[in-house]
Design an enzyme around this catalytic site. Structure first.
Site, PDB file in Angstrom:
ATOM      1  N   GLU A  35      26.755 -17.113  13.867  1.00  0.00           N
ATOM      2  CA  GLU A  35      26.776 -16.658  15.247  1.00  0.00           C
ATOM      3  C   GLU A  35      28.190 -16.938  15.750  1.00  0.00           C
ATOM      4  O   GLU A  35      28.650 -18.075  15.643  1.00  0.00           O
ATOM      5  CB  GLU A  35      25.762 -17.512  16.009  1.00  0.00           C
ATOM      6  CG  GLU A  35      25.306 -16.928  17.287  1.00  0.00           C
ATOM      7  CD  GLU A  35      24.315 -17.847  18.001  1.00  0.00           C
ATOM      8  OE1 GLU A  35      23.587 -18.604  17.325  1.00  0.00           O
ATOM      9  OE2 GLU A  35      24.313 -17.810  19.231  1.00  0.00           O
ATOM     10  N   ARG A 261      19.763 -28.452   5.181  1.00  0.00           N
ATOM     11  CA  ARG A 261      21.117 -28.391   5.742  1.00  0.00           C
ATOM     12  C   ARG A 261      21.926 -29.621   5.349  1.00  0.00           C
ATOM     13  O   ARG A 261      21.379 -30.648   4.962  1.00  0.00           O
ATOM     14  CB  ARG A 261      21.069 -28.249   7.259  1.00  0.00           C
ATOM     15  CG  ARG A 261      20.462 -29.434   7.991  1.00  0.00           C
ATOM     16  CD  ARG A 261      20.681 -29.333   9.508  1.00  0.00           C
ATOM     17  NE  ARG A 261      20.401 -28.026  10.046  1.00  0.00           N
ATOM     18  CZ  ARG A 261      21.304 -27.291  10.711  1.00  0.00           C
ATOM     19  NH1 ARG A 261      22.520 -27.731  10.926  1.00  0.00           N
ATOM     20  NH2 ARG A 261      20.976 -26.129  11.184  1.00  0.00           N
ATOM     21  N   LYS A 271      27.372 -27.250  17.072  1.00  0.00           N
ATOM     22  CA  LYS A 271      28.483 -26.553  17.730  1.00  0.00           C
ATOM     23  C   LYS A 271      28.592 -26.946  19.195  1.00  0.00           C
ATOM     24  O   LYS A 271      29.674 -26.962  19.754  1.00  0.00           O
ATOM     25  CB  LYS A 271      28.302 -25.044  17.582  1.00  0.00           C
ATOM     26  CG  LYS A 271      28.734 -24.581  16.189  1.00  0.00           C
ATOM     27  CD  LYS A 271      28.749 -23.072  16.076  1.00  0.00           C
ATOM     28  CE  LYS A 271      27.447 -22.578  15.525  1.00  0.00           C
ATOM     29  NZ  LYS A 271      27.428 -21.154  15.212  1.00  0.00           N
TER      30      LYS A 271
HETATM   31  P1  ATP Z   1      24.372 -24.601  15.749  1.00  0.00           P
HETATM   32  O1  ATP Z   1      22.896 -24.786  15.728  1.00  0.00           O
HETATM   33  O2  ATP Z   1      25.160 -25.862  15.810  1.00  0.00           O
HETATM   34  O3  ATP Z   1      24.837 -23.577  16.729  1.00  0.00           O
HETATM   35  P2  ATP Z   1      23.920 -22.820  13.627  1.00  0.00           P
HETATM   36  O4  ATP Z   1      23.263 -23.361  12.445  1.00  0.00           O
HETATM   37  O5  ATP Z   1      23.031 -22.104  14.570  1.00  0.00           O
HETATM   38  O6  ATP Z   1      24.710 -23.978  14.318  1.00  0.00           O
HETATM   39  P3  ATP Z   1      25.016 -20.372  12.727  1.00  0.00           P
HETATM   40  O7  ATP Z   1      26.276 -19.733  13.086  1.00  0.00           O
HETATM   41  O8  ATP Z   1      23.750 -19.717  13.156  1.00  0.00           O
HETATM   42  O9  ATP Z   1      25.102 -21.843  13.258  1.00  0.00           O
HETATM   43  O10 ATP Z   1      24.956 -20.649  11.172  1.00  0.00           O
HETATM   44  C1  ATP Z   1      25.258 -19.693  10.208  1.00  0.00           C
HETATM   45  C2  ATP Z   1      24.614 -20.076   8.910  1.00  0.00           C
HETATM   46  O11 ATP Z   1      25.073 -21.346   8.491  1.00  0.00           O
HETATM   47  C3  ATP Z   1      23.111 -20.169   9.043  1.00  0.00           C
HETATM   48  O12 ATP Z   1      22.550 -19.446   7.961  1.00  0.00           O
HETATM   49  C4  ATP Z   1      22.812 -21.620   8.958  1.00  0.00           C
HETATM   50  O13 ATP Z   1      21.602 -21.839   8.301  1.00  0.00           O
HETATM   51  C5  ATP Z   1      23.984 -22.175   8.146  1.00  0.00           C
HETATM   52  N1  ATP Z   1      24.262 -23.556   8.541  1.00  0.00           N
HETATM   53  C6  ATP Z   1      24.572 -24.019   9.757  1.00  0.00           C
HETATM   54  N2  ATP Z   1      24.695 -25.360   9.767  1.00  0.00           N
HETATM   55  C7  ATP Z   1      24.482 -25.764   8.483  1.00  0.00           C
HETATM   56  C8  ATP Z   1      24.463 -27.038   7.830  1.00  0.00           C
HETATM   57  N3  ATP Z   1      24.702 -28.178   8.491  1.00  0.00           N
HETATM   58  N4  ATP Z   1      24.213 -27.066   6.503  1.00  0.00           N
HETATM   59  C9  ATP Z   1      23.973 -25.936   5.831  1.00  0.00           C
HETATM   60  N5  ATP Z   1      23.958 -24.715   6.384  1.00  0.00           N
HETATM   61  C10 ATP Z   1      24.203 -24.614   7.696  1.00  0.00           C
HETATM   62 MG    MG Z   2      21.986 -20.324  14.456  1.00  0.00          MG
END
Ligand code: ATP
Ligand code: MG
Length: 553
Positions: A35, A261, A271
């Site tokens: 995102e 994760r 984030k």
């Molecule tokens: P936040 O919740 O902090 O906004 P997010 O996980 O929603 O972060 P995205 O941009 O949606 O952020 O993530 C893109 C991809 O990265 C998703 O497929 C998510 O599963 C993966 N991802 C995010 N954080 C992690 C993590 N700590 N370990 C492994 N994969 C991750």
């Molecule tokens: Mg997300």
């Protein structure tokens, strides 16, 4: 041996191998769907290495898809930094760059399809009412009074939502599934909400925006994704992911898989928290070298190889766990140990005068860049009668076991001569301002018989030739392995950076370019800063110390 060849367990690799072997798929298609509401962090690197890595390993492809369904938090700065982070990690999406917003028309058509099938309805309840009607894990939800609107009325209202007739929050479109389902995700999930907002990619074309749960699986279907890999918290969403696929005329059937994760100690990875650090000025930006963002660790001096090797080492499983920061640090240490040239840099300089060295004379010593890797070559280092050594390498009254310089003792200067300390100069306060020595010209490194046993070896630079530079000693951003709770900011490490403005480096370093990496002998690994280095005047960031000083604490 490169650690990139050692493979830790990865259950998804096994699944892909089996799917290819059984003929379920001829080729695999994965996607990385960030995102664009922040910079990518080391957790995302795990997902990138997994998705792009599987595609690469099995000759498939991986799409980069911006999951840009929320126009309010998204920004083009984030889009650019995300692309740069993926490229820097060494992966390529080729021509497969997509935006979920490009599917808005198709998603809209499919939403009308569900309405026509009697499987979606427009609801006038407010967000709070929807929440209250949803029930709890132990109690079923309650049906909305608007749930049984006719197909015609629903279509008419949904089209008017699209046309922008209603204010934000006035109505939503919901899937009509089961308000009593034990899976909360099935209790008539919201598919669309009204948002009068300009979208960074599609501008003012839309007044309604699809929710993640609806947009994501259908985007996967449009792109022909075979393995849609996400983190474990989406496990409970998988039945809904499948419900949409079952009930829509999609061209392809993807499958969702979940993995654990990455959680890293001494770091925050949400984030929202990273943005707060940036906004509050606790760090200099998303790419501050202390940030766990990919752009941050890049500036810190991490190599893409080290990050990939880290992701390979930790493996991919299905149970949540914490990875210690020292494992990430060790990955970069191992990589740089292999390839970083060794150079000399005096971070806290103390003047040293060689009494028996001819005034005004100088010589050039040739010193190899790496003790075990002659292929890295060597450089010349000027030597003269006036040098700088590390202030900590001298003690007038040496503590027990001190192996560095003190009055009357002999030590070797790395790649040069053996010196004997004859005395010190002090200022009015009694602080040592210079060390006086004599040198033994017969002991130049490499000369036959020059390896007389001495207590220690220290690094040095020529005072007359040294480059003056700024060096930043970075350390962990938090003092606590788990900086959570409301007071997480109180756990920031007050000593996470020390800026040394008056360091003296061997002159060869004037040629260092941004992102060149070195081992400063006896100090650690350092990288010329990407942003602040200028030609002839590099600024160095400490990537990591030579040894782990945290786990012993
Ligand atoms: P936040 O919740 O902090 O906004 P997010 O996980 O929603 O972060 P995205 O941009 O949606 O952020 O993530 C893109 C991809 O990265 C998703 O497929 C998510 O599963 C993966 N991802 C995010 N954080 C992690 C993590 N700590 N370990 C492994 N994969 C991750
Ligand atoms: Mg997300």
């Amino acid at each position: 041996m490169s650690t990139e060849t050692t493979q830790a367990a990865n259950f998804l690799r096994t699944i892909v191998q089996e799917d290819l072997k059984s003929g379920k798929h001829e080729t695999i298609v994965t996607r990385f769907p960030p995102e664009p509401n922040g910079y990518l962090h080391i957790g995302h690197a795990k997902s990138i290495c997994l998705n792009f890595g599987l595609a690469k390993e099995f000759g498939g492809r991986c799409h980069l898809r911006f999951d840009d369904t929320n126009p309010v938090k998204e920004d083009t700065e984030y889009i650019e930094s995300i692309k740069e982070s993926v490229r820097w990690l060494g992966f390529s999406w080729g021509s497969h760059l997509y935006y979920a917003s490009e599917y808005f028309e198709q998603l809209y058509q499919w939403a009308e399809y569900l309405i026509q099938q009697g499987k979606a309805y427009v609801d006038d309840l407010t967000a709070d009412e929807i929440r209250a009607y949803r029930g709890t894990l132990t109690e079923p939800g309650k049906e909305s009074p608007w749930r049984n609107r006719s197909v015609e009325e629903n279509l008419d209202l949904f089209r008017r939502m699209r046309a922008g007739e209603f204010p934000d929050g006035a109505k939503v479109l919901r899937a009509k599934i089961d308000m009593a389902s034990p899976n909360m995700n099935f209790r008539d999930p919201v598919m669309y909400r009204i948002l009068h907002a300009t979208h960074p990619h599609v501008g003012d074309a839309w007044r309604i925006y699809p929710m993640y749960d609806y947009a994501h699986g259908q985007s996967d279907a449009i792109e022909g994704i075979t393995h849609s890999i996400c983190t474990l918290e989406f496990e409970g969403h998988r039945p809904l992911y499948e419900w949409f696929l079952d009930n829509l005329p999609v061209p392809h059937r993807p499958r969702q898989y979940e993995f654990a994760r990455l959680n890293l100690t001494y770091a925050v990875m949400s984030k929202r928290k990273l943005l707060q650090l940036v906004k509050d000025g606790d760090v200099s930006g998303w790419d501050d070298p202390r940030m766990p963002t990919i752009m941050g660790i890049r500036r810190r001096g991490y190599t893409p190889e080290a990050v990939r090797s880290f992701c390979e080492t930790i493996g991919v499983g299905r149970s949540d766990s914490w990875i210690d920061m020292s494992i990430l640090e060790e990955s970069v240490r191992q990589d740089l140990n292999e390839r970083a040239p060794r150079v000399m840099a005096v971070l806290k300089p103390l003047r040293l005068i060689i009494e028996n060295y001819q005034d005004g004379e100088a010589e050039e010593l040739t010193i190899p860049y790496h003790p075990q890797k002659p292929e890295l070559g060597s450089r010349t280092v000027p030597f003269c009668g006036e040098l700088f050594i590390e202030r900590d390498d001298f003690a007038e009254i040496p503590p027990k076991g001190f192996k560095r310089m003190s009055p009357g003792e002999e030590i070797r200067l790395r790649g040069a001569y053996i010196l004997k300390c004859t005395g010190v100069e002090k200022d009015a306060d009694g602080t040592v301002t210079a060390v006086r020595c004599t040198y033994d010209p017969e002991t130049r490194s490499g000369l036959p018989g020059s390896d007389r046993k001495v207590k220690g070896v220290i690094h040095w630079v020529s005072a007359r030739h040294a480059l003056t530079a700024e060096v930043r000693l970075y350390d962990r951003l938090f003092t606590d392995p788990n900086p959570s709770g409301d007071d997480w900011k109180e756990l920031l490490n007050p000593a996470s950076v020390e800026i040394l403005a008056d360091c003296r480096l061997e002159p060869s370093l004037a040629a260092a370019r941004a992102e060149d990496r070195f081992q400063f002998e006896r100090q650690g690994y350092f990288c010329a800063d990407l942003k602040d280095s200028t030609e002839g005047t590099p600024v160095f960031n400490r990537t990591v110390t030579l040894r782990d000083s945290w786990t012993k604490k």
